[in-house]
Scaffold this motif. Structure first.
Motif, mmCIF file in Angstrom:
data_model
loop_
_atom_site.group_PDB
_atom_site.id
_atom_site.type_symbol
_atom_site.label_atom_id
_atom_site.label_comp_id
_atom_site.label_asym_id
_atom_site.label_seq_id
_atom_site.Cartn_x
_atom_site.Cartn_y
_atom_site.Cartn_z
ATOM 1 N N ARG A 95 5.568 3.895 -1.420
ATOM 2 C CA ARG A 95 4.947 2.224 -1.319
ATOM 3 C C ARG A 95 5.721 1.259 -0.416
ATOM 4 O O ARG A 95 6.895 1.162 -0.667
ATOM 5 N N ASP A 135 6.956 -1.924 0.434
ATOM 6 C CA ASP A 135 7.428 -3.414 -0.273
ATOM 7 C C ASP A 135 7.615 -4.514 0.753
ATOM 8 O O ASP A 135 7.441 -5.613 0.166
ATOM 9 N N THR A 194 0.842 -1.099 -0.100
ATOM 10 C CA THR A 194 -0.046 -0.063 -0.068
ATOM 11 C C THR A 194 0.803 1.334 -0.141
ATOM 12 O O THR A 194 1.899 1.225 0.248
ATOM 13 N N GLN A 195 0.307 2.437 -0.094
ATOM 14 C CA GLN A 195 0.684 3.614 -0.216
ATOM 15 C C GLN A 195 0.500 4.407 1.007
ATOM 16 O O GLN A 195 -0.791 4.564 1.293
#
Length: 435
Positions: free
Chosen positions: A419, A421, A377-378
């Protein structure tokens, strides 16, 4: 007006133990001394002045304070050594008898540290403590990006295990107007995030006829401050009104820190806490309903007097059942003068250790599960300064997930989108890509 010329060009070393409030107050002292011409001693330099800001929440805290004093006296021979904070308020005579200590200041005198140092250097008193009545403001930045705004001090709760009302006095605070003024000052300095600190911040307004809810609404309107975090608030003072406001506010982050202390109603009763597990659960559920992504940190004490095997099992099961992000675990420590000493059941050191390890393992699992939800997600991250020698720089998302990104000095103190990771090799942060 006091003559501070005696301080000009001195070098000072600082050591702080305990809570965020202590660190905020130390940072204010650093700034005061710098205005008097005192420089911060660099690594390897011998300081002329040493200041130890102490904690006394446990026996171990007292022990660490004594160790810090001895270490600084050894590292900085001939330095003028000042000890202040909670340990100094509670045991001033014990501290002044320590070799190398020149001045002991209680909580009430912490805000008058400059004249106290000057008076002592010119031959006056060695110990000064008194009844704690005044509120000493503090808004300062430590070595990181965040600022710490002290809004309240002291506590009226008198929980049976705690000496804070003795060490820091009764609940008191500055005005909302003064807090807003300090927040505006942070914005003018380029600060973007403020952590609201205090001993019992939900009790804000007791001395000014205002309320904590009024305070957060006023701070939310300060232009330039993009993030606020509430450092710790008692569950009975965390109203639904506050939770709902934070969920929709401009700048209050989805992040709460709430002391539970025990998940056993029997132990909570013995502690004289102001809530039960039912109320605590309702607060967690309310937060999750309106802020599903919120980070929720929780303080717990294991091994308190009266915590039988059955009580600990009930406490653990309750902690396992609620949707929180992390537990901060403290082993109970007996404090002289507290009512807890009248409670008959005593938990052995071995049992305390075993229970601590169980709750720490539970916390690690909950934190990893929380972090894992956001992989891929961001989120917005406020990045913190990192040494040019490091490959990565750290920051925290709005919901307090620690992330690592490639070191980019131009992004220091900037809020950027990333983002997330996956976990770093230590497993204590998420590696993130800049967007």
């Amino acid at each position: 007006m006091i003559d501070t010329s005696i301080l000009q060009d001195k070098k000072a070393a600082y050591f702080t133990l305990g809570c965020k409030l202590n660190f905020a107050e130390t940072s204010s002292v650093v700034q005061e001394l710098m205005r008097c011409g005192v420089k911060k001693a660099q690594k390897g330099e011998v300081a002329d002045i040493c200041i130890v800001n102490t904690c006394s929440v446990t026996d171990m805290a007292d022990h660490k304070c004594r160790q810090a004093i001895h270490r600084l006296v050894k590292q900085h021979p001939g330095a003028f050594v000042i000890v202040t904070g909670c340990y100094a308020q509670l045991k001033p005579n014990e501290i002044i008898a320590t070799r190398g200590v020149d001045l002991v200041l209680g909580t009430e005198q912490k805000g008058m540290i400059i004249p106290a140092i000057v008076e002592r250097m010119t031959g006056a008193y060695t110990v000064r403590t008194a009844d704690i009545k005044t509120f000493v403001p503090s808004c300062s930045r430590g070595d990181r990006t965040r600022y710490f705004l002290k809004v309240q001090d002291g506590c009226n709760y008198y929980c049976t295990y705690c000496t804070i009302p003795i060490a820091r006095g009764r609940s008191r605070n500055g005005s909302i107007a003064s807090m807003v003024e300090q927040a505006r000052g942070v914005a003018e300095e380029g600060g973007k995030e403020i952590v609201i600190t205090g001993v019992n911040i939900g009790d804000f307004g007791r001395t000014t006829g205002e309320s904590f809810f009024d305070l957060i609404r006023a701070l939310d309107a300060v232009e330039g401050i993009e993030r606020y975090r509430i450092s710790s608030i008692e569950p009975n003072l965390l109203t639904d009104e506050i939770i709902d406001y934070c969920s929709q506010s401009r700048s209050f982050m989805p992040h709460f820190h709430i002391p539970l202390q025990s998940g056993s109603d029997e132990v909570l009763r013995l502690m004289h806490r102001h809530y039960d597990t039912s109320l605590f659960r309702s607060k967690i559920e309310r937060i999750r309903r309106v802020m599903p992504d919120a980070f929720i940190g929780v303080d717990v004490i294991v091994g308190a007097r009266g915590e039988t095997d059955e009580c600990f099992r009930a406490s653990y099961d309750f902690m396992d059942s609620i949707d929180v992000s992390q537990y901060h675990v403290f082993s109970y420590s007996e404090r002289p003068g507290t009512k807890a000493l009248d409670i008959p059941h005593v938990v052995t050191p071995q049992e305390k250790h075993e229970r601590s390890q169980q709750v720490l393992a539970l916390s690690a699992r909950k934190t990893r599960d929380f972090y894992s939800r956001f992989i891929g997600t961001q989120r917005p991250v406020l990045l913190e300064h990192a040494s040019s020698r490091k490959a990565v720089m750290n920051g925290f998302t709005d919901n307090y997930i620690r992330v690592e990104v490639p070191n980019t000095p131009s992004l220091d103190n900037q809020i950027v989108m990333v983002r997330m990771d996956g976990f770093n090799k230590e497993g204590d942060a998420l590696c993130a890509s800049l967007l």
